[in-house]
Design a protein around this motif. Structure first.
Motif, mmCIF file in Angstrom:
data_model
loop_
_atom_site.group_PDB
_atom_site.id
_atom_site.type_symbol
_atom_site.label_atom_id
_atom_site.label_comp_id
_atom_site.label_asym_id
_atom_site.label_seq_id
_atom_site.Cartn_x
_atom_site.Cartn_y
_atom_site.Cartn_z
ATOM 1 N N SER A 153 10.730 5.667 0.777
ATOM 2 C CA SER A 153 10.388 4.544 -0.092
ATOM 3 C C SER A 153 9.154 4.869 -0.921
ATOM 4 N N VAL A 154 9.195 4.454 -2.195
ATOM 5 C CA VAL A 154 8.087 4.701 -3.115
ATOM 6 C C VAL A 154 7.275 3.420 -3.247
ATOM 7 N N ASN A 155 5.964 3.539 -3.038
ATOM 8 C CA ASN A 155 5.082 2.378 -3.048
ATOM 9 C C ASN A 155 3.885 2.624 -3.948
ATOM 10 N N VAL A 156 3.288 1.547 -4.412
ATOM 11 C CA VAL A 156 2.015 1.591 -5.107
ATOM 12 C C VAL A 156 1.056 0.663 -4.363
ATOM 13 N N ILE A 157 -0.094 1.180 -4.006
ATOM 14 C CA ILE A 157 -1.150 0.374 -3.401
ATOM 15 C C ILE A 157 -2.143 0.042 -4.507
ATOM 16 N N VAL A 158 -2.279 -1.243 -4.834
ATOM 17 C CA VAL A 158 -3.090 -1.651 -5.969
ATOM 18 C C VAL A 158 -4.150 -2.651 -5.516
ATOM 19 N N SER A 159 -5.348 -2.530 -6.057
ATOM 20 C CA SER A 159 -6.465 -3.422 -5.711
ATOM 21 C C SER A 159 -6.486 -4.596 -6.683
ATOM 22 N N CYS A 160 -6.422 -5.815 -6.147
ATOM 23 C CA CYS A 160 -6.309 -7.003 -6.999
ATOM 24 C C CYS A 160 -7.350 -8.048 -6.629
ATOM 25 N N SER A 161 -7.808 -8.783 -7.646
ATOM 26 C CA SER A 161 -8.706 -9.916 -7.434
ATOM 27 C C SER A 161 -8.141 -11.130 -8.163
ATOM 28 N N THR A 162 -8.519 -12.291 -7.728
ATOM 29 C CA THR A 162 -8.031 -13.526 -8.351
ATOM 30 C C THR A 162 -9.161 -14.227 -9.090
ATOM 31 N N ALA A 163 -8.786 -15.216 -9.895
ATOM 32 C CA ALA A 163 -9.740 -15.856 -10.802
ATOM 33 C C ALA A 163 -10.862 -16.590 -10.068
ATOM 34 N N ASN A 164 -10.605 -17.046 -8.838
ATOM 35 C CA ASN A 164 -11.646 -17.773 -8.117
ATOM 36 C C ASN A 164 -12.792 -16.860 -7.691
ATOM 37 N N ASP A 165 -12.550 -15.538 -7.613
ATOM 38 C CA ASP A 165 -13.617 -14.568 -7.327
ATOM 39 C C ASP A 165 -13.156 -13.224 -7.869
ATOM 40 N N GLN A 166 -13.386 -13.025 -9.159
ATOM 41 C CA GLN A 166 -12.773 -11.903 -9.869
ATOM 42 C C GLN A 166 -13.310 -10.528 -9.480
ATOM 43 N N TRP A 167 -14.389 -10.460 -8.715
ATOM 44 C CA TRP A 167 -14.944 -9.163 -8.319
ATOM 45 C C TRP A 167 -14.706 -8.840 -6.846
ATOM 46 N N ILE A 168 -13.946 -9.652 -6.146
ATOM 47 C CA ILE A 168 -13.610 -9.395 -4.752
ATOM 48 C C ILE A 168 -12.166 -8.902 -4.681
ATOM 49 N N PHE A 169 -12.004 -7.612 -4.450
ATOM 50 C CA PHE A 169 -10.687 -6.989 -4.490
ATOM 51 C C PHE A 169 -10.069 -6.876 -3.095
ATOM 52 N N THR A 170 -8.738 -6.987 -3.056
ATOM 53 C CA THR A 170 -7.963 -6.821 -1.834
ATOM 54 C C THR A 170 -6.811 -5.867 -2.134
ATOM 55 N N PRO A 171 -6.489 -4.933 -1.221
ATOM 56 C CA PRO A 171 -5.369 -4.020 -1.470
ATOM 57 C C PRO A 171 -4.023 -4.690 -1.218
ATOM 58 N N TYR A 172 -3.088 -4.485 -2.165
ATOM 59 C CA TYR A 172 -1.724 -5.001 -2.063
ATOM 60 C C TYR A 172 -0.744 -3.844 -2.158
ATOM 61 N N ARG A 173 0.399 -4.053 -1.519
ATOM 62 C CA ARG A 173 1.483 -3.064 -1.587
ATOM 63 C C ARG A 173 2.593 -3.566 -2.491
ATOM 64 N N LEU A 174 3.030 -2.714 -3.420
ATOM 65 C CA LEU A 174 4.235 -2.936 -4.204
ATOM 66 C C LEU A 174 5.242 -1.859 -3.807
ATOM 67 N N ARG A 175 6.479 -2.239 -3.526
ATOM 68 C CA ARG A 175 7.516 -1.270 -3.164
ATOM 69 C C ARG A 175 8.578 -1.229 -4.254
ATOM 70 N N ALA A 176 8.917 -0.018 -4.705
ATOM 71 C CA ALA A 176 9.953 0.125 -5.732
ATOM 72 C C ALA A 176 11.302 -0.299 -5.165
ATOM 73 N N THR A 177 12.022 -1.115 -5.913
ATOM 74 C CA THR A 177 13.333 -1.593 -5.457
ATOM 75 C C THR A 177 14.487 -0.925 -6.193
ATOM 76 N N ASN A 178 14.159 0.044 -7.052
ATOM 77 C CA ASN A 178 15.216 0.864 -7.662
ATOM 78 C C ASN A 178 14.682 2.277 -7.855
ATOM 79 N N SER A 179 15.589 3.229 -8.041
ATOM 80 C CA SER A 179 15.187 4.638 -8.116
ATOM 81 C C SER A 179 14.503 4.985 -9.428
#
Length: 458
Positions: A153-179
């Motif tokens: 499986s091919v994944n991307v680990i991306v660091s994201c923040s939300t508008a309520n605290d735009q400088w506090i990042f959390t790692p998220y996983r995205l998994r490719a669902t097609n080749s």
């Protein structure tokens, strides 16, 4: 350098040749007197695609055969059609293409997208698309990192923040669902790493996931493990646990030829790009060293390692002499157990020619590398940064010290020999003596560490 750290065998090979014994000397010969004996086989190739400290609108491509001395393959190899390109992560997909994913905006900008581009040859890139990460109230999506799991499986680990605290990042996983890598699963936060972490990079060894992530409060790179890609992760190393210092970011790991692991990271606090090695599954690390050539120019990158054709090699169980690539009348020669670089020619004595003749054998620590034996049965090894010939005492330390990995030389008919257990250190001549030194990436060092294998003088 009187003993060798525990390392897997392939790496020992690369380092041993960089550390020829002090007893061998380079003898001189009339240029063209002997034919070269260079063969070609497979080779290791490492590729990085960093954005530039001076320009985050484009990326350069660099490649290396030793993960230390990176040479420019193409400047300004890819410029996106809009926005910026930062933090590019590279991998090779099963479709034969190389892909990069990257941050699309500067640090100051609100950014909800990550970019994608691909290439067949690593140097000519085509823009694919910008992908909007589907997180509610997303403020910034940063530093996407490829991770291919053991199930393919091919994944991307991306660091994201939300508008309520735009400088506090959390790692998220995205998994490719097609080749074709154009569709992605819903983002899932990595459990256990938690908020205020960025630049999370993951490798898997056996059944364990190892995560290296920057703590945005302390500015240290931390270490965590988990039994599942999604977590929960346990952060077990914090602060200056590895001796890398603070204001470090963008960790990226690659396994070296000798089985050890190398981490690269951006020392943005002091403008230096660093690397550090581990041979005990990340428990301890070597002192961080500046990465030659690209330090001060390159910013945040990851590394892809491949085996390619066309690498230099030597026949084993044959006798050879070794001629300096930039002093063609000088050869390795053993003298009182030390390796030196005297002049040898057709009129030299039989004893002088014999002292400049060596048997090339499979590496004592790794059959993929090389060891060199003199007429007395002693082996070339490094000791206190000198090249010398000693009797094999049967220890693993001796085997590693006496094993070298062949790398491409400064000329088409020459080789460089990297120490197996001290990657990035090469056998080179200095003041007509042979020693092992860390490469500084300069053209002169490459010339001084390049040798032409020729028909045995004796």
């Amino acid at each position: 350098m009187t003993s060798s750290p525990p390392t897997p065998s392939r790496r020992a090979l690369l380092r041993a040749m960089a550390a020829l014994p002090a007893s061998a000397v380079l003898l001189g010969q009339t240029p063209g007197l002997l034919g070269t004996c260079l063969l070609y086989g497979s080779a290791t190739r490492y590729t990085i695609v960093p954005f530039l400290n001076s320009n985050d609108g484009t990326v350069n491509v660099y490649q290396s055969d030793d993960a230390t001395d990176f040479r420019l393959a193409k400047s300004s190899a890819y410029t996106p059609p809009s926005n910026r390109i930062r933090d590019a992560s590279i991998f090779k997909h099963t479709d034969g293409y190389y892909y990069i994913t990257y941050t699309t905006h500067t640090w100051q900008d609100v950014s909800t997208t990550i970019g994608f581009a691909r290439s067949l040859d690593r140097v000519n890139w085509t823009f694919l698309y910008d992908y909007t990460v589907p997180i509610a109230n997303l403020s910034r999506a940063w530093a996407p990192e490829w991770f291919v799991d053991s199930d393919g499986s091919v994944n991307v680990i991306v660091s994201c923040s939300t508008a309520n605290d735009q400088w506090i990042f959390t790692p998220y996983r995205l998994r490719a669902t097609n080749s074709s890598l154009t569709a992605w699963s819903s983002p899932v936060a990595l459990s256990g790493i938690g908020a205020n972490h960025i630049d999370t990079y993951i490798v898997k060894i056996g059944s364990t996931y190892h995560a290296f992530t920057k703590n945005e409060t302390t500015k240290y790179i931390e270490y965590a493990t988990a039994s599942s890609l999604n977590g929960p992760y346990t952060i077990s190393r914090t602060g200056n646990w590895a001796g890398w210092g603070s204001y470090r970011e963008g960790p990226a790991l690659v396994q070296l030829d000798n089985g050890g692991w190398r981490i690269f990271f951006d020392g943005y606090g002091d403008g230096t790009y660093y690397y550090s090695d581990s041979y005990d599954t990340f428990a301890t690390w070597s002192a961080p060293a500046a990465l030659p050539v690209v330090s001060g120019t390159a910013r945040h990158f990851t590394v892809i390692k491949e085996t390619v054709s066309g690498g230099p090699s030597l026949a084993r169980n044959v006798t050879r002499s070794f001629q300096s690539a930039n002093f063609s009348t000088r050869y390795w020669q053993s003298q009182s157990s030390l390796l030196n670089l005297p002049v040898v020619s057709g009129s030299s004595t039989t004893a002088e020619k014999q002292a400049a003749t060596f048997t090339v054998v499979a590496g004592l620590a790794d059959a993929g590398g090389y060891s060199f034996r003199d007429a007395a049965g002693n082996y070339l090894r490094h000791w206190d940064f000198r090249a010398r010939f000693d009797a094999n005492n049967g220890t693993s330390t001796f085997a590693k010290d006496a094993t070298f990995i062949a790398r491409t030389g400064s000329t088409s008919n020459s080789l460089r020999f990297e120490s197996y257990n001290y990657p990035g250190y090469y056998l080179r001549h200095y003041n007509y003596q042979l020693r092992v030194d860390r490469t500084d990436g300069t053209a002169l060092f490459r010339q001084d560490s390049s040798f032409v294998p020729v028909t045995a003088l004796a």
